[in-house]
Design a protein around this motif. Structure first.
Motif, short mmCIF file in Angstrom:
data_model
loop_
_atom_site.label_atom_id
_atom_site.label_comp_id
_atom_site.label_asym_id
_atom_site.label_seq_id
_atom_site.Cartn_x
_atom_site.Cartn_y
_atom_site.Cartn_z
N ARG A 116 -21.70 -3.15 0.03
CA ARG A 116 -22.35 -2.22 0.97
C ARG A 116 -21.71 -0.84 0.94
N LYS A 117 -20.38 -0.80 0.76
CA LYS A 117 -19.67 0.49 0.73
C LYS A 117 -19.88 1.23 -0.58
N GLY A 118 -20.03 0.48 -1.66
CA GLY A 118 -20.09 1.10 -2.98
C GLY A 118 -18.75 1.64 -3.43
N ALA A 119 -17.68 1.05 -2.90
CA ALA A 119 -16.34 1.53 -3.23
C ALA A 119 -15.95 1.13 -4.65
N LEU A 120 -15.09 1.93 -5.27
CA LEU A 120 -14.43 1.58 -6.53
C LEU A 120 -12.94 1.58 -6.23
N TRP A 121 -12.28 0.47 -6.53
CA TRP A 121 -10.91 0.28 -6.05
C TRP A 121 -9.85 0.45 -7.12
N HIS A 122 -8.68 0.85 -6.66
CA HIS A 122 -7.48 0.94 -7.49
C HIS A 122 -6.35 0.30 -6.69
N ALA A 123 -5.65 -0.66 -7.31
CA ALA A 123 -4.59 -1.38 -6.60
C ALA A 123 -3.28 -0.60 -6.67
N THR A 124 -2.58 -0.56 -5.53
CA THR A 124 -1.27 0.06 -5.49
C THR A 124 -0.41 -0.71 -4.48
N ASP A 125 0.77 -0.19 -4.17
CA ASP A 125 1.65 -0.93 -3.26
C ASP A 125 2.45 0.07 -2.42
N ASN A 126 3.25 -0.45 -1.52
CA ASN A 126 3.99 0.41 -0.59
C ASN A 126 4.94 1.38 -1.28
N ASP A 127 5.42 1.01 -2.48
CA ASP A 127 6.33 1.90 -3.20
C ASP A 127 5.59 3.10 -3.82
N HIS A 128 4.28 2.96 -3.99
CA HIS A 128 3.52 4.00 -4.71
C HIS A 128 2.42 4.62 -3.86
N PHE A 129 2.34 4.27 -2.60
CA PHE A 129 1.24 4.72 -1.75
C PHE A 129 1.76 5.21 -0.42
N ARG A 130 1.18 6.32 0.06
CA ARG A 130 1.62 6.87 1.33
C ARG A 130 0.43 7.49 2.07
N ILE A 131 0.30 7.17 3.34
CA ILE A 131 -0.67 7.87 4.18
C ILE A 131 -0.01 9.18 4.61
N LEU A 132 -0.65 10.30 4.31
CA LEU A 132 -0.04 11.61 4.60
C LEU A 132 -0.40 12.09 5.99
N THR A 133 -1.68 12.03 6.33
CA THR A 133 -2.12 12.47 7.66
C THR A 133 -3.20 11.51 8.17
N GLY A 134 -3.40 11.53 9.49
CA GLY A 134 -4.52 10.82 10.08
C GLY A 134 -4.28 9.37 10.44
N PHE A 186 -10.85 2.69 7.91
CA PHE A 186 -11.82 3.78 7.75
C PHE A 186 -11.53 4.84 8.80
N CYS A 187 -11.96 6.06 8.52
CA CYS A 187 -11.77 7.16 9.47
C CYS A 187 -12.76 6.98 10.62
N ARG A 188 -12.25 6.99 11.84
CA ARG A 188 -13.14 6.72 12.98
C ARG A 188 -14.00 7.94 13.32
N HIS A 189 -13.76 9.07 12.68
CA HIS A 189 -14.61 10.26 12.92
C HIS A 189 -15.76 10.33 11.92
N CYS A 190 -15.44 10.20 10.63
CA CYS A 190 -16.49 10.37 9.61
C CYS A 190 -16.93 9.04 9.00
N GLY A 191 -16.22 7.95 9.28
CA GLY A 191 -16.67 6.62 8.86
C GLY A 191 -16.33 6.24 7.43
N ILE A 192 -15.63 7.12 6.72
CA ILE A 192 -15.37 6.83 5.30
C ILE A 192 -14.20 5.85 5.13
N ASP A 214 -3.48 8.14 13.15
CA ASP A 214 -4.12 7.87 14.44
C ASP A 214 -5.65 7.98 14.39
N ASP A 215 -6.17 8.49 13.29
CA ASP A 215 -7.62 8.63 13.16
C ASP A 215 -8.24 7.43 12.46
N LEU A 216 -7.39 6.47 12.05
CA LEU A 216 -7.88 5.31 11.33
C LEU A 216 -8.31 4.21 12.29
N ALA A 217 -9.39 3.55 11.93
CA ALA A 217 -9.78 2.31 12.59
C ALA A 217 -9.74 1.23 11.53
#
Ligand SMILES: [Zn+2]
Length: 136
Positions: free
Chosen positions: A34-52, A70-76, A54-57
């Motif tokens: 339903r999303k049409g997402a294309l995924w790439h696997a990563t892990d805590n050593d290689h991934f970081r949320i920079l901002t937002g 997903f972003c609770r404002h734009c739904g992405i 508190d905007d995540l649901a």
């Protein structure tokens, strides 16, 4: 080492990861199709949320093993903890800047038949480990 950056549509949620993108994974499960997402696997050593943060649901269903953010404002849908590796991450490559998705090899995960698909992955991984003589 490359650093990839991505964001939701409104830009509140931004993230980065540093492991190389060599393919895009398409999953046919009820939510990914339903999303049409294309995924790439990563892990805590290689991934970081920079901002937002508190905007995540988060959305969970079924076994509630995966966490689909997903972003609770734009739904992405920007990234998830996938059911196959809930301690790790998958990022939605459609949210990542500077990638030309048409030239990326695509792999398929048969999430519609999750148990069999997960078993097939485990078997393939064990076979690869055995070939390298690392199986315990
Ligand atoms: Zn947003």
């Amino acid at each position: 080492m490359s650093t990839y950056t991505g964001s939701c549509h409104c830009g509140r949620v931004t993230f980065e990861f540093t492991n190389a993108v060599v393919s895009a994974l398409e999953c046919n499960c009820s939510i990914c199709s339903r999303k049409g997402a294309l995924w790439h696997a990563t892990d805590n050593d290689h991934f970081r949320i920079l901002t937002g943060q508190d905007d995540l649901a988060v959305y969970q269903f079924g076994t509630r093993t995966a966490s689909h953010y997903f972003c609770r404002h734009c739904g992405i849908s920007t990234f998830s903890h996938p059911r196959i590796a809930p301690q790790g991450w998958v990022v939605n490559l459609r949210c990542v800047s500077g990638l030309y998705l048409a030239t990326l090899p695509q792999r398929r995960f048969d999430g519609k038949n999750w148990e069999q698909a997960a078993q097939a992955l485990t078997d393939a991984r064990n076979k690869a480990l055995a070939r390298r003589g690392l199986q315990s």
